[in-house]
Each structure stands twice: as structure tokens, then as C-alpha cells.
Design a protein around this motif. Structure first.
Motif: not given
Length: 103
Positions: A74-96
Motif C-alpha cells: 500500500k505504501e508503494l501504491i501511495a508513492q506511485a499514484m502522484p506519478l500517474l498521468a491519470g487515473r489507472p485504467e483497469k487492466g485486462q483480466e485474463l484466464e491463463v
């Protein structure tokens, strides 16, 4: 071999792609020992873009969701959020379905 996979792109603000990638590489080290983590791959485009791609493979969606409780994540997520150009889009969920990863 049914596994849960995610593939997503995070766009950093101009000039911050490398810093975002370093944070995500830190996350990979934290979750590498989490239950069910089979792959956490961080990539950048060779064009020099500030986009960072994350590809994950887990035994189950539940294992992925539980990885957010790993100490430090959660601390790394908090560090990453200010670096993002926008709200993160939901990634593609895949069945491997299968494949190969060399150690």
C-alpha cells in the motif's frame, strides 16, 4: 492450468516513467513470495514512452486480491499514484491457459 492473469498499462506523467517502473519493480519484490504469485513482470516500451506495463499471473483472483495486504504494498501504491498521468485504467483480466516461464 487455469490461472488468473492481469495485463495493464500505467501512464506516468512526462519524465516519470523510470521512477514509476522502479516503484513497480519494488512491488514485484514484495509480492514475489506472496501466496499464488507466479509472475509479476514490469516492462517499458522501447520507444522511450513514460508508459509502464505490468503483467501478472496468479493461482487465483483471490491470491491477487490478497497480495494488496502484503506489508509495504500500500505504501508503494501511495508513492506511485502522484506519478500517474491519470487515473489507472483497469487492466485486462485474463484466464491463463498455459505456457512457459524459465527460471
Amino acid at each position: 492450468m487455469s490461472k488468473y492473469g492481469l495485463h495493464g498499462k500505467l501512464e506516468a506523467t512526462v519524465g516519470n516513467g523510470s521512477q514509476l517502473a522502479e516503484i513497480l519493480l519494488g512491488a514485484s519484490r514484495l509480492v514475489s513470495k506472496a501466496k499464488g504469485c507466479r509472475l509479476y513482470l514490469v516492462s517499458q516500451e522501447s520507444t522511450g514512452s513514460d508508459a509502464v506495463w505490468v503483467t501478472e499471473v496468479w493461482d487465483s483472483k483471490e491470491d491477487h486480491d490478497n497480495s494488496l495486504q502484503v506489508p509495504g504494498v500500500k505504501e508503494l501504491i501511495a508513492q506511485a499514484m502522484p506519478l500517474l498521468a491519470g487515473r489507472p485504467e483497469k487492466g485486462q483480466e485474463l484466464e491463463v491457459l498455459g505456457g512457459f516461464v524459465s527460471k
